[in-house]
Design a protein around this motif. Sequence first.
Motif, mmCIF file in Angstrom:
data_model
loop_
_atom_site.group_PDB
_atom_site.id
_atom_site.type_symbol
_atom_site.label_atom_id
_atom_site.label_comp_id
_atom_site.label_asym_id
_atom_site.label_seq_id
_atom_site.Cartn_x
_atom_site.Cartn_y
_atom_site.Cartn_z
ATOM 1 N N GLY A 21 -20.849 -50.023 -46.136
ATOM 2 C CA GLY A 21 -21.319 -49.244 -47.266
ATOM 3 C C GLY A 21 -21.569 -50.080 -48.506
ATOM 4 O O GLY A 21 -22.425 -49.759 -49.317
ATOM 5 N N ALA A 22 -20.845 -51.175 -48.728
ATOM 6 C CA ALA A 22 -20.988 -51.984 -49.933
ATOM 7 C C ALA A 22 -22.113 -53.008 -49.819
ATOM 8 O O ALA A 22 -22.465 -53.662 -50.790
ATOM 9 C CB ALA A 22 -19.671 -52.700 -50.227
ATOM 10 N N LEU A 23 -22.694 -53.194 -48.646
ATOM 11 C CA LEU A 23 -23.757 -54.185 -48.459
ATOM 12 C C LEU A 23 -25.089 -53.639 -48.937
ATOM 13 O O LEU A 23 -25.360 -52.449 -48.854
ATOM 14 C CB LEU A 23 -23.872 -54.565 -46.978
ATOM 15 C CG LEU A 23 -22.648 -55.209 -46.346
ATOM 16 C CD1 LEU A 23 -22.895 -55.466 -44.873
ATOM 17 C CD2 LEU A 23 -22.303 -56.508 -47.047
ATOM 18 N N ASN A 24 -25.946 -54.529 -49.434
ATOM 19 C CA ASN A 24 -27.293 -54.106 -49.801
ATOM 20 C C ASN A 24 -28.298 -55.016 -49.081
ATOM 21 O O ASN A 24 -27.957 -56.099 -48.631
ATOM 22 C CB ASN A 24 -27.510 -54.106 -51.319
ATOM 23 C CG ASN A 24 -27.381 -55.488 -51.925
ATOM 24 O OD1 ASN A 24 -27.501 -56.495 -51.262
ATOM 25 N ND2 ASN A 24 -27.123 -55.524 -53.229
ATOM 26 N N ALA A 25 -29.543 -54.600 -49.011
ATOM 27 C CA ALA A 25 -30.566 -55.314 -48.252
ATOM 28 C C ALA A 25 -31.417 -56.215 -49.123
ATOM 29 O O ALA A 25 -32.407 -56.769 -48.636
ATOM 30 C CB ALA A 25 -31.450 -54.308 -47.513
ATOM 31 N N SER A 26 -31.073 -56.378 -50.400
ATOM 32 C CA SER A 26 -31.900 -57.227 -51.252
ATOM 33 C C SER A 26 -31.735 -58.685 -50.826
ATOM 34 O O SER A 26 -30.653 -59.150 -50.506
ATOM 35 C CB SER A 26 -31.508 -57.047 -52.713
ATOM 36 O OG SER A 26 -30.185 -57.489 -52.909
ATOM 37 N N GLY A 27 -32.856 -59.407 -50.801
ATOM 38 C CA GLY A 27 -32.831 -60.809 -50.416
ATOM 39 C C GLY A 27 -33.007 -61.049 -48.931
ATOM 40 O O GLY A 27 -33.127 -62.180 -48.498
ATOM 41 N N LEU A 28 -33.023 -60.000 -48.138
ATOM 42 C CA LEU A 28 -33.216 -60.163 -46.698
ATOM 43 C C LEU A 28 -34.703 -60.113 -46.371
ATOM 44 O O LEU A 28 -35.461 -59.395 -47.014
ATOM 45 C CB LEU A 28 -32.480 -59.058 -45.923
ATOM 46 C CG LEU A 28 -30.962 -59.068 -46.012
ATOM 47 C CD1 LEU A 28 -30.391 -57.875 -45.250
ATOM 48 C CD2 LEU A 28 -30.418 -60.356 -45.418
ATOM 49 N N PRO A 29 -35.137 -60.868 -45.364
ATOM 50 C CA PRO A 29 -36.558 -60.814 -45.000
ATOM 51 C C PRO A 29 -36.906 -59.466 -44.378
ATOM 52 O O PRO A 29 -36.061 -58.795 -43.788
ATOM 53 C CB PRO A 29 -36.709 -61.940 -43.978
ATOM 54 C CG PRO A 29 -35.344 -62.153 -43.424
ATOM 55 C CD PRO A 29 -34.394 -61.805 -44.544
#
Length: 132
Positions: A21-29
Amino acid sequence: MSGNGKVPTSGGHGLGQNPFGALNASGLPVGPSPVPPGAQPTDARPAPMAKNRGRVDIVRETGGRGGKTVTVVKGFVGIGALEKEQLAKKMRAACGCGGTVKEGQIELQGDKREQVAKILADAGFRPVFAGG
């Protein structure tokens, strides 16, 4: 749980905490766009087969085999045992006969020179009928 011995199937309690829940997808391809099964992506091209992978000799032999005719393919240069096994398997299936890889040569039962030459040419080799 009630005293009747039944297990409730209403879903019960939640897990309480989502470890992601605390993870975000910013910066991922960004992932690839989905391609329907069996369809080729427009930018994908099949790897081109080498035009000339060398000369191989196709010989018909009967000596030392009890009068039985055997087609022998020899003279492979720069090809490993695994690829020889794959070629032999393709030849056996196309010719409908038995065969093996022995001492760096492919041996097929029967006179199958024409079919073998076509398979080798398709694989990028230059087949030559050698011997008599």
